[in-house]
Design an enzyme around this catalytic site. Structure first.
Site, short mmCIF file in Angstrom:
data_model
loop_
_atom_site.label_atom_id
_atom_site.label_comp_id
_atom_site.label_asym_id
_atom_site.label_seq_id
_atom_site.Cartn_x
_atom_site.Cartn_y
_atom_site.Cartn_z
N GLU A 273 -3.18 45.38 -50.49
CA GLU A 273 -2.16 44.97 -51.47
C GLU A 273 -0.95 44.56 -50.66
O GLU A 273 -0.27 45.41 -50.09
CB GLU A 273 -1.79 46.14 -52.40
CG GLU A 273 -2.94 46.72 -53.19
CD GLU A 273 -3.29 45.88 -54.40
OE1 GLU A 273 -2.66 44.82 -54.62
OE2 GLU A 273 -4.23 46.26 -55.12
N GLY B 40 -1.00 43.98 -42.93
CA GLY B 40 -2.31 43.86 -43.59
C GLY B 40 -3.33 43.15 -42.71
O GLY B 40 -4.50 43.54 -42.64
N CYS C 111 6.84 44.42 -54.61
CA CYS C 111 5.96 43.34 -54.14
C CYS C 111 5.76 42.25 -55.18
O CYS C 111 5.67 41.07 -54.84
CB CYS C 111 4.63 43.93 -53.74
SG CYS C 111 3.93 44.98 -55.02
N LYS D 253 -1.32 58.18 -45.48
CA LYS D 253 -0.10 58.17 -44.66
C LYS D 253 1.04 57.45 -45.39
O LYS D 253 0.97 56.25 -45.63
CB LYS D 253 -0.33 57.43 -43.33
CG LYS D 253 0.89 57.56 -42.42
CD LYS D 253 0.90 56.59 -41.28
CE LYS D 253 1.68 55.34 -41.55
NZ LYS D 253 3.12 55.52 -41.80
N GLU E 85 9.07 36.12 -48.33
CA GLU E 85 9.39 37.33 -49.07
C GLU E 85 10.64 37.97 -48.46
O GLU E 85 10.65 38.32 -47.28
CB GLU E 85 8.21 38.32 -48.99
CG GLU E 85 8.40 39.52 -49.87
CD GLU E 85 7.29 40.55 -49.72
OE1 GLU E 85 6.93 40.89 -48.59
OE2 GLU E 85 6.80 41.03 -50.75
N GLY F 231 1.33 47.13 -48.18
CA GLY F 231 2.46 46.88 -47.29
C GLY F 231 2.58 45.39 -47.04
O GLY F 231 2.12 44.57 -47.84
N GLU G 195 1.80 40.91 -42.85
CA GLU G 195 1.64 40.96 -41.39
C GLU G 195 0.84 42.20 -40.96
O GLU G 195 -0.14 42.10 -40.21
CB GLU G 195 3.04 41.00 -40.79
CG GLU G 195 3.10 40.82 -39.31
CD GLU G 195 4.52 41.11 -38.81
OE1 GLU G 195 5.47 41.16 -39.62
OE2 GLU G 195 4.65 41.31 -37.59
P1 NAD Z 1 4.95 47.68 -43.76
O1 NAD Z 1 3.80 46.75 -43.75
O2 NAD Z 1 5.97 47.54 -42.71
O3 NAD Z 1 4.47 49.19 -43.72
C1 NAD Z 1 3.54 49.70 -44.64
C2 NAD Z 1 2.87 50.90 -44.04
O4 NAD Z 1 2.09 50.48 -42.91
C3 NAD Z 1 3.82 51.98 -43.53
O5 NAD Z 1 3.27 53.25 -43.84
C4 NAD Z 1 3.79 51.74 -42.02
O6 NAD Z 1 4.08 52.92 -41.28
C5 NAD Z 1 2.36 51.31 -41.79
N1 NAD Z 1 2.11 50.52 -40.58
C6 NAD Z 1 2.97 49.75 -39.88
N2 NAD Z 1 2.34 49.20 -38.82
C7 NAD Z 1 1.06 49.62 -38.85
C8 NAD Z 1 -0.09 49.39 -38.03
N3 NAD Z 1 -0.03 48.61 -36.97
N4 NAD Z 1 -1.26 49.98 -38.38
C9 NAD Z 1 -1.34 50.76 -39.50
N5 NAD Z 1 -0.28 51.02 -40.29
C10 NAD Z 1 0.90 50.46 -39.98
O7 NAD Z 1 5.58 47.50 -45.23
P2 NAD Z 1 6.87 48.19 -45.82
O8 NAD Z 1 8.07 47.58 -45.15
O9 NAD Z 1 6.72 49.68 -45.82
O10 NAD Z 1 6.78 47.72 -47.36
C11 NAD Z 1 7.17 46.47 -47.78
C12 NAD Z 1 5.99 45.53 -47.91
O11 NAD Z 1 4.98 46.10 -48.72
C13 NAD Z 1 6.34 44.22 -48.61
O12 NAD Z 1 5.74 43.15 -47.94
C14 NAD Z 1 5.75 44.39 -50.00
O13 NAD Z 1 5.47 43.18 -50.65
C15 NAD Z 1 4.53 45.18 -49.70
N6 NAD Z 1 4.08 45.87 -50.91
C16 NAD Z 1 2.97 45.39 -51.56
C17 NAD Z 1 2.54 46.00 -52.72
C18 NAD Z 1 1.33 45.49 -53.48
O14 NAD Z 1 0.81 46.22 -54.30
N7 NAD Z 1 0.88 44.28 -53.23
C19 NAD Z 1 3.20 47.13 -53.21
C20 NAD Z 1 4.30 47.60 -52.53
C21 NAD Z 1 4.73 46.96 -51.36
#
Ligand code: NAD
Length: 503
Positions: A253, A236, A287, A178, A390, A231, A234
């Site tokens: 991640e 995660g 990230c 997704k 962050e 993502g 939170e």
């Molecule tokens: P996010 O956590 O808001 O969303 C990530 C994904 O999770 C999206 O597809 C979203 O639709 C989905 N999601 C949201 N709520 C959910 C739930 N309750 N259950 C399941 N899925 C859900 O993150 P974002 O705003 O898209 O991205 C930014 C974040 O991602 C930053 O914190 C960044 O550090 C992190 N990130 C980490 C890495 C890494 O490799 N460590 C890489 C890229 C981004």
């Protein structure tokens, strides 16, 4: 405007509800694509297709070499269509076409090629030492988990999709992915590539839709054997809770607040480049960004002058123009988050030495509210919120230190542990510091250099497990030990002696 449907069971389909949502080009705030909006029902349909493909289809039964051939074909086809993918990536997410062309698309291709190589070369079965008592031969097998799911963020949609799909398929799993709603297009476009590469139906399914329904189903479904998430920390935590219902192996991640340490013996030219690239690449929406520059007090002023001079020369503009270094942020909402943190920074440490506002003089066709200048705060205590939280935007905190021990202590004083850098001309000293940093990656005299054959992931609240590398391949496999008794007499069988009496 492009229409984009869900990719389920080898076909492009509408959402069961018929609903769609519009994605916007952040640079111009104009509609870019109308995307089928999956619901929980569509997620279930995709998971069932993957389940069927795994339980009944040819994919897991193929040899690693056969799967490698298919995945290399996928890589070839992406390369042949790279301009199309790069444009979609830049228009949908606002990153520059330069980044999409030289980082995103090659990064995705590299992941498919690396994991194809793992499928072809990593042994599926390894003999272990025979046991003398009870006498036996032993081997260990690496087997696919079954159905894997991946939920990905908006900042690197194409690379993130590739990192979730390629290792899963290489190891013989079937997958459902997704993408984030802001940036679903490039991941969904991959469906055509999988069709053309003859990947059997159901082996890979891609559904766009809300995290709260589609994402939750992917992380919690009892039909899913392993889940991977990239993502925010939170979300995660929520994924871990959801996966715990069926004790699913989970790779996370998550966020970061990485430290880039500049020692007193650094080449300042290289160090300045590493700090600026480490922070402002893709507007800091990365990230592993090195958003805390820890700079030795003896070179502090000189380095800050260099940073300010070069940051103010970065070209902010139309992401589709190859001359642009920085495009818009992914959304106006993300700009608001940055503005909130910059206000907080002004309250905590005073006026930034550069940036701190939206750029002036952008062409009329661009959405001025989506852009933000590279911003640098100096003399930031590591305890400040702007140094601890962050921001995910173009904001750098420059923090002074006086000894190597102090630099390591500051670097490690974070809930995160994703990455970091050390800039120094003394490699032994730099590696000594790198070894003491509690993070998954450290770049010496460099930054952001992620390659598919090296593991990537976080310590502490930056995540669990590794992607990429052999480690990232093995994460998509179960490990089975097979013990074959070679006992020839009843006395040798442990099971007979373990219980009294005859069995
Ligand atoms: P996010 O956590 O808001 O969303 C990530 C994904 O999770 C999206 O597809 C979203 O639709 C989905 N999601 C949201 N709520 C959910 C739930 N309750 N259950 C399941 N899925 C859900 O993150 P974002 O705003 O898209 O991205 C930014 C974040 O991602 C930053 O914190 C960044 O550090 C992190 N990130 C980490 C890495 C890494 O490799 N460590 C890489 C890229 C981004």
């Amino acid at each position: 405007m492009a229409d984009q449907k869900l990719f389920i069971d080898g076909e492009y389909v509408d959402a069961a509800s018929g609903e769609t949502f519009t994605t916007y080009e952040p640079a111009t705030n104009t509609p870019y694509a109308e995307v089928a909006k999956a619901s929980r029902e569509d997620a279930e349909r995709a998971i069932k297709a993957a389940r069927r493909a795994f339980d009944e289809g040819p994919w897991p039964k193929m040899s690693g070499a056969e799967r490698a051939e298919k995945l290399n074909k996928v890589a070839d086809l992406i390369e042949a269509n790279s301009a199309k993918f790069a444009e979609a990536e830049a228009r949908d997410g606002g990153g520059t076409i330069k980044k999409a062309t030289f980082a995103d698309i090659p990064g995705g291709v590299g992941a498919f090629r690396w994991f194809a190589r793992c499928a072809a070369e990593q042994p599926e079965q390894v003999d272990r030492e025979p046991n003398p008592f009870p006498p036996s031969t032993n081997y260990v097998r690496y087997e696919p988990h079954g159905v894997t799911t991946g939920v990905i963020p908006w900042n690197f949609p194409f690379i993130m999709a590739s990192w979730k799909i390629a290792p899963s398929l290489a190891a013989g799993n079937c997958a459902v992915i997704k993408p984030a709603s802001y940036t679903s297009v490039s991941a969904l476009m991959l469906g055509e590539i999988f069709q053309e590469a003859d990947i059997p139906p159901g082996v890979i399914n891609i559904v766009a839709g809300p995290g709260g329904t589609v994402g939750e189903e992917l992380a919690s479904s009892p039909l899913v054997d392993k889940t991977a998430f990239t993502g925010s920390t939170e979300v995660g935590r929520r994924i871990m809770q959801l996966a715990s219902g069926t004790v699913k192996p989970t790779t996370l991640e998550l966020g970061g607040k990485s430290a880039n340490i500049v020692l007193d013996d650094a080449n300042l030219d290289i160090a300045a480049a590493a700090v600026l690239f480490g922070t402002f690449f893709h507007n800091g929406q990365v990230c592993e960004s090195g958003t805390r520059a820890l700079v030795h007090e003896s070179i502090y002023d000189e380095l800050v002058d260099l940073l300010v001079e070069r940051a103010s020369k970065m070209v902010i503009g139309d992401p589709l123009d190859f001359a642009s270094d920085l495009g818009p942020l992914v959304s106006r909402g993300q700009v608001e988050t940055v503005e909130r943190y910059v206000k907080l920074g002004r309250d905590e440490v005073g006026e930034p030495v550069c940036g701190g506002s939206r750029p002036e003089g952008l062409p009329d066709n661009l959405d001025h509210e989506a852009f933000y200048k590279p911003t640098i705060f100096t003399q930031v205590p590591n305890s400040a919120k702007i140094a601890q939280e962050e921001i995910f935007g173009p904001v750098l905190c420059v923090i002074p230190f006086s000894t190597d021990d102090e630099a390591v202590a500051i670097a490690n004083d974070s809930i995160y542990g994703l990455a970091g850098g050390v800039q120094s001309t003394n490699i032994e000293r730099a590696q000594g510091i790198a070894n003491r940093m509690r993070t998954g990656t450290v770049w010496i005299n460099d930054y952001h250099m992620i390659t598919p054959d090296k593991p990537f992931g976080g310590y502490k609240q930056s995540g669990i497990g590794r992607e990429l590398g052999v480690e990232g391949y093995r994460a998509y496999q179960q490990v089975k030990h097979v013990h074959t008794s070679t006992s020839t007499t009843k006395e040798e069988y442990l099971q007979f002696s373990a219980l009294s009496g005859e069995i």
